[in-house]
Design an enzyme around this catalytic site. Structure first.
Site, PDB file in Angstrom:
ATOM      1  N   SER A  12       2.855  12.048 -26.024  1.00 40.32           N
ATOM      2  CA  SER A  12       3.195  12.029 -27.444  1.00 40.32           C
ATOM      3  C   SER A  12       3.216  10.602 -27.972  1.00 40.32           C
ATOM      4  O   SER A  12       3.357   9.635 -27.214  1.00 40.32           O
ATOM      5  CB  SER A  12       4.570  12.674 -27.659  1.00 40.32           C
ATOM      6  OG  SER A  12       5.592  11.834 -27.136  1.00 40.32           O
ATOM      7  N   HIS A  59      -7.896   0.132   8.563  1.00 35.37           N
ATOM      8  CA  HIS A  59      -6.934  -0.778   7.924  1.00 35.37           C
ATOM      9  C   HIS A  59      -6.946  -2.057   8.755  1.00 35.37           C
ATOM     10  O   HIS A  59      -7.018  -2.011   9.986  1.00 35.37           O
ATOM     11  CB  HIS A  59      -5.544  -0.157   7.899  1.00 35.37           C
ATOM     12  CG  HIS A  59      -4.469  -1.037   7.310  1.00 35.37           C
ATOM     13  ND1 HIS A  59      -4.674  -1.782   6.165  1.00 35.37           N
ATOM     14  CD2 HIS A  59      -3.197  -1.293   7.693  1.00 35.37           C
ATOM     15  CE1 HIS A  59      -3.559  -2.453   5.884  1.00 35.37           C
ATOM     16  NE2 HIS A  59      -2.657  -2.175   6.798  1.00 35.37           N
ATOM     17  N   GLU A  88      13.593  14.392 -15.264  1.00 37.42           N
ATOM     18  CA  GLU A  88      13.073  13.351 -16.148  1.00 37.42           C
ATOM     19  C   GLU A  88      12.547  12.132 -15.396  1.00 37.42           C
ATOM     20  O   GLU A  88      11.598  11.483 -15.842  1.00 37.42           O
ATOM     21  CB  GLU A  88      14.154  12.925 -17.148  1.00 37.42           C
ATOM     22  CG  GLU A  88      14.583  14.017 -18.108  1.00 37.42           C
ATOM     23  CD  GLU A  88      13.430  14.540 -18.951  1.00 37.42           C
ATOM     24  OE1 GLU A  88      12.474  13.774 -19.221  1.00 37.42           O
ATOM     25  OE2 GLU A  88      13.478  15.719 -19.347  1.00 37.42           O
ATOM     26  N   GLN A 112      -1.269   0.367  17.684  1.00 34.35           N
ATOM     27  CA  GLN A 112      -2.643  -0.032  17.995  1.00 34.35           C
ATOM     28  C   GLN A 112      -2.742  -1.111  19.067  1.00 34.35           C
ATOM     29  O   GLN A 112      -3.577  -1.015  19.971  1.00 34.35           O
ATOM     30  CB  GLN A 112      -3.362  -0.488  16.718  1.00 34.35           C
ATOM     31  CG  GLN A 112      -3.666   0.644  15.763  1.00 34.35           C
ATOM     32  CD  GLN A 112      -4.516   0.213  14.584  1.00 34.35           C
ATOM     33  OE1 GLN A 112      -5.103  -0.874  14.577  1.00 34.35           O
ATOM     34  NE2 GLN A 112      -4.594   1.058  13.574  1.00 34.35           N
ATOM     35  N   GLU A 161       8.717  14.839 -13.244  1.00 31.87           N
ATOM     36  CA  GLU A 161       7.652  14.687 -14.233  1.00 31.87           C
ATOM     37  C   GLU A 161       6.745  13.494 -13.954  1.00 31.87           C
ATOM     38  O   GLU A 161       5.718  13.326 -14.625  1.00 31.87           O
ATOM     39  CB  GLU A 161       8.251  14.588 -15.636  1.00 31.87           C
ATOM     40  CG  GLU A 161       8.881  15.897 -16.098  1.00 31.87           C
ATOM     41  CD  GLU A 161       9.263  15.890 -17.574  1.00 31.87           C
ATOM     42  OE1 GLU A 161       8.721  15.049 -18.320  1.00 31.87           O
ATOM     43  OE2 GLU A 161      10.097  16.712 -17.964  1.00 31.87           O
ATOM     44  N   SER A 199      -0.598  17.208  22.850  1.00 33.40           N
ATOM     45  CA  SER A 199       0.150  16.936  21.630  1.00 33.40           C
ATOM     46  C   SER A 199      -0.370  17.832  20.507  1.00 33.40           C
ATOM     47  O   SER A 199      -1.443  18.441  20.632  1.00 33.40           O
ATOM     48  CB  SER A 199      -0.019  15.467  21.230  1.00 33.40           C
ATOM     49  OG  SER A 199      -1.372  15.218  20.840  1.00 33.40           O
TER      50      SER A 199
END
Length: 331
Positions: free
Chosen positions: A251, A107, A226, A85, A230, A50
């Protein structure tokens, strides 16, 4: 809360042990190389021929099957996708386990939701870096590290926490900080963060903002910039300085608008729905749904993936990203 560093553990606890890394993907490639570079003996397993198998070979490993790796190792770390798993464990790993072996996860899903139930004579612990594999590797190579969580689920040998701490130090986490948690806490908070904020919440917020602007007659390309493009600038500011640091850097107009209008978008109703999502994680109903989705062939998952591929924001975004080759993934 105590934070552990290199001086708090003993890497020599792993010096005479063989560590198997089952799965040479994002975390597997990073943790295997870091452990090896820390002077430990590492065996790698993946599917023969693989891409990950070939990647392991290119990194100087001689990969073997999961059965072979588990058979010849003292510590077996499973770094496969959650949904794979249980099957690999039952077929390839469990028959090879011996008393005193350690089973390791990054995990807690399969342990916490009882998909994998190791015998009581097997040590079970977690080492979970709080960053993607490429970052775990890159920081290690720089002489730094990525913070990590550790947890102990079963401790028949009496020194499992010390093993977990040494393992985390081996991947470089002791350079940045290691925090102790539980499989329950790590699993439930991880799923909640993914679903309500990091993946689900942010995606839906971006989609809603984009669609609102486009429906109001604004150009889709402007809406994309927008509401999606960003976002990276803001996330980087969060990452570097938290919420306070982000508001300090934008700002005053953006700060005032964000602080006064944000709560109108994310309100008490949102928090109540988040609580419902958390409850579904805690009571196991989400895990049950996800397990059944995989058992039934992922028809819902495949449909949702296709719907997202077909979104207008994705079509617009692809065109705009083609204009910005510098943001494309490298390697």
């Amino acid at each position: 809360m105590k934070i552990y560093y290199d001086a708090d553990g003993d890497l020599n606890l792993l010096a005479n042990k063989t560590i198997a890394i089952i799965g040479y993907g994002s975390q597997g490639h990073a943790q295997a190389q870091n452990l090896r570079d820390s002077g430990l003996h590492v065996v790698v397993a993946d599917l023969k021929d693989s891409p990950n198998w070939k990647l392991a070979e290119s990194h100087g490993f001689q990969p073997v099957s999961a059965e072979e790796a588990a058979n010849q190792s003292d510590i077996i770390q499973i770094l496969l996708p959650d949904e794979l798993q249980k099957k690999i464990y039952e077929i390839s790993i469990q028959p090879q386990l011996k008393q005193g072996n350690a089973l390791v996860f990054s995990h807690g899903f399969n342990i916490h939701f009882k998909q994998i139930q190791p015998d009581k004579d097997i040590n079970v612990y977690m080492v979970a870096p709080k960053g993607p594999g490429h970052l775990v590797r890159r920081e290690y190579e720089k002489g730094a590290g990525v913070p990590s969580l550790i947890a102990v689920f079963q401790d028949p040998s009496g020194d499992t926490k010390e093993l977990a701490l040494a393992h985390a130090i081996g991947i470089g986490a002791g350079r940045a900080g290691i925090i102790e948690t539980t499989f329950k806490e790590e699993t439930e908070t991880d799923l909640f963060g993914e679903q309500t904020v990091l993946c689900g919440g942010v995606t839906e917020l971006v989609k809603a903002g984009f669609e609102t602007l486009v429906r109001a007659g604004y150009q889709p390309e402007i809406a994309y910039f927008e509401c999606l493009h960003e976002l990276k600038l803001i996330v980087d500011l969060f990452y570097e300085g938290g919420i306070k640091g982000m508001y300090y850097s934008v700002s005053d107009t953006a700060e005032y608008g964000g602080m006064t209008r944000g709560p109108k978008v994310i309100d008490e109703g949102t928090k109540k729905r988040m609580q419902e999502i958390l409850k579904a994680i805690q009571n196991g109903s989400f895990a049950k749904e996800w397990i059944e989705e995989n058992q039934k062939g992922r028809s819902n998952m495949n449909r949702l993936r296709q719907e997202h591929r077909d979104l207008q924001i994705e079509q617009v975004g692809q065109k705009l990203r083609d204009m910005m080759p510098w943001i494309k993934k490298k390697g």
